[in-house]
Scaffold this motif. Sequence first.
Motif, PDB file in Angstrom:
ATOM      1  N   ILE A  60       0.907  -1.437  -0.376  1.00 33.99           N
ATOM      2  CA  ILE A  60       0.496   0.098   0.083  1.00 33.99           C
ATOM      3  C   ILE A  60       0.987   1.444  -0.216  1.00 33.99           C
ATOM      4  O   ILE A  60       1.182   1.922  -0.590  1.00 33.99           O
ATOM      5  N   GLN A  61       1.999   1.688   0.706  1.00 31.71           N
ATOM      6  CA  GLN A  61       2.515   2.654   0.448  1.00 31.71           C
ATOM      7  C   GLN A  61       3.738   2.478  -0.457  1.00 31.71           C
ATOM      8  O   GLN A  61       4.162   3.951  -1.076  1.00 31.71           O
ATOM      9  N   LEU A  62       4.113   1.757  -0.858  1.00 31.43           N
ATOM     10  CA  LEU A  62       4.811   1.880  -2.817  1.00 31.43           C
ATOM     11  C   LEU A  62       3.792   2.178  -3.561  1.00 31.43           C
ATOM     12  O   LEU A  62       4.223   3.037  -3.964  1.00 31.43           O
ATOM     13  N   LEU A  63       2.485   1.801  -3.382  1.00 24.84           N
ATOM     14  CA  LEU A  63       1.623   1.949  -4.202  1.00 24.84           C
ATOM     15  C   LEU A  63       1.168   3.449  -4.482  1.00 24.84           C
ATOM     16  O   LEU A  63       1.270   4.366  -5.169  1.00 24.84           O
ATOM     17  N   LEU A  64       1.238   4.554  -2.881  1.00 23.48           N
ATOM     18  CA  LEU A  64       0.710   5.638  -2.550  1.00 23.48           C
ATOM     19  C   LEU A  64       1.639   7.331  -2.835  1.00 23.48           C
ATOM     20  O   LEU A  64       2.106   7.166  -2.919  1.00 23.48           O
ATOM     21  N   THR A  65       3.022   5.843  -2.785  1.00 26.01           N
ATOM     22  CA  THR A  65       4.284   7.058  -2.394  1.00 26.01           C
ATOM     23  C   THR A  65       4.852   6.996  -3.199  1.00 26.01           C
ATOM     24  O   THR A  65       6.405   7.639  -3.173  1.00 26.01           O
ATOM     25  N   GLU A  66       4.672   6.276  -4.386  1.00 24.74           N
ATOM     26  CA  GLU A  66       6.193   5.700  -5.380  1.00 24.74           C
ATOM     27  C   GLU A  66       6.930   6.777  -5.812  1.00 24.74           C
ATOM     28  O   GLU A  66       7.714   6.784  -6.632  1.00 24.74           O
ATOM     29  N   GLY A  67       6.025   8.066  -6.475  1.00 24.49           N
ATOM     30  CA  GLY A  67       6.385   8.949  -6.887  1.00 24.49           C
ATOM     31  C   GLY A  67       6.498  10.083  -6.409  1.00 24.49           C
ATOM     32  O   GLY A  67       6.717  11.419  -7.073  1.00 24.49           O
ATOM     33  N   LEU A  78      -0.590  15.442   3.030  1.00 24.97           N
ATOM     34  CA  LEU A  78      -1.981  15.910   4.438  1.00 24.97           C
ATOM     35  C   LEU A  78      -3.589  14.832   4.302  1.00 24.97           C
ATOM     36  O   LEU A  78      -4.396  15.316   4.624  1.00 24.97           O
ATOM     37  N   VAL A  79      -3.956  14.118   2.979  1.00 32.58           N
ATOM     38  CA  VAL A  79      -4.340  13.133   2.352  1.00 32.58           C
ATOM     39  C   VAL A  79      -4.324  11.963   2.911  1.00 32.58           C
ATOM     40  O   VAL A  79      -5.362  11.726   3.612  1.00 32.58           O
ATOM     41  N   TYR A  80      -3.182  11.192   2.440  1.00 32.46           N
ATOM     42  CA  TYR A  80      -3.168   9.909   2.702  1.00 32.46           C
ATOM     43  C   TYR A  80      -3.825   9.451   4.302  1.00 32.46           C
ATOM     44  O   TYR A  80      -4.360   8.517   3.807  1.00 32.46           O
ATOM     45  N   PRO A  81      -3.140   9.608   4.837  1.00 34.45           N
ATOM     46  CA  PRO A  81      -3.560   9.073   6.136  1.00 34.45           C
ATOM     47  C   PRO A  81      -5.105   9.312   6.586  1.00 34.45           C
ATOM     48  O   PRO A  81      -5.964   8.766   7.149  1.00 34.45           O
ATOM     49  N   VAL A  82      -6.045  10.435   6.576  1.00 35.72           N
ATOM     50  CA  VAL A  82      -7.188  10.772   6.278  1.00 35.72           C
ATOM     51  C   VAL A  82      -8.330   9.427   5.698  1.00 35.72           C
ATOM     52  O   VAL A  82      -8.704   9.054   6.382  1.00 35.72           O
ATOM     53  N   ILE A  83      -7.867   9.500   4.970  1.00 34.53           N
ATOM     54  CA  ILE A  83      -8.391   8.120   4.130  1.00 34.53           C
ATOM     55  C   ILE A  83      -8.071   6.985   4.469  1.00 34.53           C
ATOM     56  O   ILE A  83      -9.258   6.327   5.201  1.00 34.53           O
ATOM     57  N   GLY A  84      -7.224   6.712   4.746  1.00 29.10           N
ATOM     58  CA  GLY A  84      -6.442   5.489   5.802  1.00 29.10           C
ATOM     59  C   GLY A  84      -7.181   5.156   7.483  1.00 29.10           C
ATOM     60  O   GLY A  84      -8.140   4.479   7.224  1.00 29.10           O
ATOM     61  N   ILE A  85      -7.231   5.998   7.703  1.00 29.54           N
ATOM     62  CA  ILE A  85      -8.302   6.224   9.081  1.00 29.54           C
ATOM     63  C   ILE A  85     -10.070   6.044   9.012  1.00 29.54           C
ATOM     64  O   ILE A  85     -10.631   5.547   9.657  1.00 29.54           O
ATOM     65  N   TYR A  86     -10.265   7.032   7.462  1.00 33.70           N
ATOM     66  CA  TYR A  86     -12.099   6.644   7.499  1.00 33.70           C
ATOM     67  C   TYR A  86     -11.659   5.539   6.906  1.00 33.70           C
ATOM     68  O   TYR A  86     -13.833   5.002   7.296  1.00 33.70           O
ATOM     69  N   ILE A 132      -4.588  -0.841   6.738  1.00 29.11           N
ATOM     70  CA  ILE A 132      -5.330  -0.030   6.020  1.00 29.11           C
ATOM     71  C   ILE A 132      -4.737   1.122   6.580  1.00 29.11           C
ATOM     72  O   ILE A 132      -4.183   2.814   5.865  1.00 29.11           O
ATOM     73  N   THR A 133      -4.724   1.456   8.524  1.00 25.98           N
ATOM     74  CA  THR A 133      -4.446   2.321   8.798  1.00 25.98           C
ATOM     75  C   THR A 133      -2.842   2.882   8.476  1.00 25.98           C
ATOM     76  O   THR A 133      -2.590   3.649   8.088  1.00 25.98           O
ATOM     77  N   ILE A 134      -1.951   1.331   8.523  1.00 31.82           N
ATOM     78  CA  ILE A 134      -0.883   1.983   8.545  1.00 31.82           C
ATOM     79  C   ILE A 134       0.184   2.009   7.106  1.00 31.82           C
ATOM     80  O   ILE A 134       0.753   2.787   7.062  1.00 31.82           O
ATOM     81  N   GLY A 135      -1.163   1.386   5.703  1.00 25.95           N
ATOM     82  CA  GLY A 135       0.052   1.724   4.668  1.00 25.95           C
ATOM     83  C   GLY A 135      -0.319   3.317   4.364  1.00 25.95           C
ATOM     84  O   GLY A 135      -0.283   3.551   3.399  1.00 25.95           O
ATOM     85  N   PHE A 136      -1.439   3.586   4.959  1.00 25.80           N
ATOM     86  CA  PHE A 136      -1.796   5.233   4.044  1.00 25.80           C
ATOM     87  C   PHE A 136      -1.293   5.965   4.876  1.00 25.80           C
ATOM     88  O   PHE A 136      -1.444   7.251   4.463  1.00 25.80           O
TER      89      PHE A 136
END
Length: 606
Positions: A60-67, A78-86, A132-136
């Motif tokens: 999940i982290q690789l998919l979200l932060t690779e670029g 600012l966005v990813y962690p909130v999406i993960g928590i939700y 989900i929580t940590i990956g985001f």
Amino acid sequence: MANTHIETELAEGSPSLMQRVIALRERYLTDRQFTLILSFLVGLFAAVAAFILHWLIEEIQLLLTEGFDTETFNWMYLVYPVIGIYLTSLFVRHIVKDEISHGITRILYAISSKRSRLKGHNCWSSVIASAITIGFGGSVGAEAPIVLTGSAIGSNLGQLFKMDNKTLMLLVGCGAAAAIAGIFKAPIAGLVFTLEVLMIDLTMASLLPILISSVTATCFTYIFTGSDSLFTFTLDNPWPVERIPANILLGVFGGFVSLYFIRTMTACESVFGRLKQKPIAKLLLGALILSPLIFLFPSLYGEGYGSINILLSGKTEADWDTILHNSPFYGHSNMLVPYIGMVLLTKVFATSATNGGGGCGGTFAPSLFIGAFAGFFFARIWNIYNIGVFLPEKNFALLGMAAVMAGVMHAPLTGIFLIAEITGGYQMFIPLMIVSICSYLTIIIFEPHSIYGMRLARQGKLITHHTDRAVLTLMSLDSVIDKNYTAVSPDMPLASLVHAISKSHNNILPVLDNAGNLLGEIDITKLRHIVFRIELYHHFTVRQLMSQPEATLNVNTKMEDVMRQFDRTDASMLPVLDKDNHLLGYISRTHMYSVYRKIVADLSED
């Protein structure tokens, strides 16, 4: 006799496959032999669960932060962690439909109050939710969810094969030990974690199963992930005796950092606890705290193990400056120490916001994270001001991890062995012991319980190595209340009372009014001089003969207080009342001590 009983049961109807398996197991294997087999299976399944969780987090982290561009800040923090928590909160609310946070605290509660029975969904729900929580980018750790998963696997395997309560407790400990051993490739740390944190007593009956689970989980983790340690550490600067004062001071500093972590975490939890019925409000509050923190300090993103590795493996300023990547501080080497200090202070808020906002994760990794930053910060400040002998910062980052872990968890042995095993820093054993002991001795002055046990300690439900208190905690008030009593009314004449006494199986008869309130009690042993005098039967009523109980108990009285009341009053029976003063029943001193002795015998068996 046991086999005949099983065969009779199976002959009465068509047995299920599980019944056949249990019957065969009881016929050919002793309980001890089967417990060893189950401990192996627990170790295997816990290793698989740990591998799946870390694989999911990495993907999940690789998919979200690779670029992401390392030379500047990224708005997506600012966005990813909130999406993960939700997403996690939706998963927990609509699919799991049960509370799964505070994983290790839930294990302690299950041991003390639920006879070591954990729900089946705990075998998988924490893995998905924490991934989900940590990956985001949630600023929590995966260890507590995996420990809960491992313990749930042990508990449910034990329940499946109808094991007794003592074996269930042992299998819960095996699962926890296997989880720690599997995550960190640290079998000894898994063992001592179970002994120190879960308070599983070390006997010959418990030692071998826990070791089997720990070693099994470690071996399968090596098979799954290779031989690399979780953290990269090479000892370049051996430990000299001259650093003992610095080690002692670091231990004390680690104790105060642990105190700050626990107290701040507790305060934040109480704030989010007031919003328990308002999930959107919790999410918004968590987002307002977490997003800006991760944006300013990207080291707070996820578990933070990458930042720990930078502190442990760095050799030059250029190496350590990489910790500033992705942040607004990039390129400002002079801001490294303030950055380290701010991350040290804000990590606890990021962790609290993640869990409080609806995410799922533990405080195990955050304590390692804070410890590494605290140790590096301590050594850098020491060296800047030339306080004493030169302190290698990466060595002290390692020692800081042990110090804070020992303080937060009240587990100095876990801190010593875990850090030594996960970094290969066995040559640092003496300073690891010094800082862990000093940290623990510092924090127990202010906090008598670990971050996991303090919630249960307030409720009187924490199991400890103190045998008497452990037994009283395992006893429940309901299990010793005798609700089969013969009540009498205050206006009943002595003649009717004698008839009621003949039907009672107790020496005490409660006197109740029409509403069921306790007015007093009749003690048969005090009426011997009149019960056989028929001429007095119509001259006395119950009201004239009753006395007040020596003491009364209520449904919320702790068993330790119940025992104290019996010792104080020397009463044979004491009444238990509900909150409206209605009688629920009586507790007999004889019955209570009988249950007490049985639990002591169960706990003491080898």
